[in-house]
Design a protein around this motif. Sequence first.
Motif, short mmCIF file in Angstrom:
data_model
loop_
_atom_site.label_atom_id
_atom_site.label_comp_id
_atom_site.label_asym_id
_atom_site.label_seq_id
_atom_site.Cartn_x
_atom_site.Cartn_y
_atom_site.Cartn_z
N ARG A 1 0.83 -1.21 0.00
CA ARG A 1 0.00 0.00 0.00
C ARG A 1 0.87 1.26 0.00
O ARG A 1 0.55 2.23 -0.68
N GLN B 1 3.84 1.60 -1.28
CA GLN B 1 4.40 1.74 -2.63
C GLN B 1 3.39 2.38 -3.56
O GLN B 1 3.75 3.20 -4.40
N SER B 2 2.12 2.03 -3.42
CA SER B 2 1.10 2.61 -4.29
C SER B 2 0.89 4.09 -4.00
O SER B 2 0.36 4.82 -4.83
N LEU B 3 1.31 4.54 -2.83
CA LEU B 3 1.21 5.96 -2.47
C LEU B 3 2.46 6.75 -2.84
O LEU B 3 2.58 7.91 -2.50
N ALA B 4 3.39 6.09 -3.52
CA ALA B 4 4.63 6.73 -3.99
C ALA B 4 5.44 7.32 -2.85
O ALA B 4 5.94 8.44 -2.94
N THR B 5 5.59 6.57 -1.80
CA THR B 5 6.43 6.99 -0.68
C THR B 5 7.62 6.05 -0.58
O THR B 5 7.57 4.92 -1.06
N THR B 6 8.69 6.53 0.00
CA THR B 6 9.88 5.69 0.15
C THR B 6 9.92 5.01 1.52
O THR B 6 10.88 4.32 1.83
N ARG C 1 9.02 2.27 4.30
CA ARG C 1 8.69 0.86 4.34
C ARG C 1 8.79 0.37 5.77
O ARG C 1 9.52 0.93 6.59
N ASN D 1 13.30 4.46 5.82
CA ASN D 1 13.34 5.09 4.52
C ASN D 1 14.05 4.11 3.59
O ASN D 1 15.23 3.82 3.78
N GLN E 1 -7.44 3.22 1.12
CA GLN E 1 -7.38 2.82 -0.29
C GLN E 1 -8.77 2.54 -0.83
O GLN E 1 -9.07 2.87 -1.97
#
Length: 92
Positions: free
Chosen positions: A28, A30-35, A37, A53, A79
């Motif tokens: 999820r 990754q789908s929000l374009a964040t680094t 994890r 990060n 989502q």
Amino acid sequence: MNHSDRVVHGSGTPTEAVCKAVAATNVRLQSLATTLRFAVETKGTMPVVTLVNHPTHEVFGQVGSQDLLAISRSLQRMQRVMATMRRDGQSS
């Protein structure tokens, strides 16, 4: 395998649930374009969840497994709302 990708699976049900939640939450994120994890490791009997990060491997902190499960549920709800808004033409 680097620190932000590491998922150590334990044999207990709580650890397995946390590992699954970490994997789902990372998808999820990754789908929000964040680094950002999540990584999970077992230390003793309790899983340790760390917010990292991904490119720099900078650790932002640790969260409890119950908090991670709540974050995962919240992202899943978010989502669904966003998908509904896109489907209904409410998003720009």
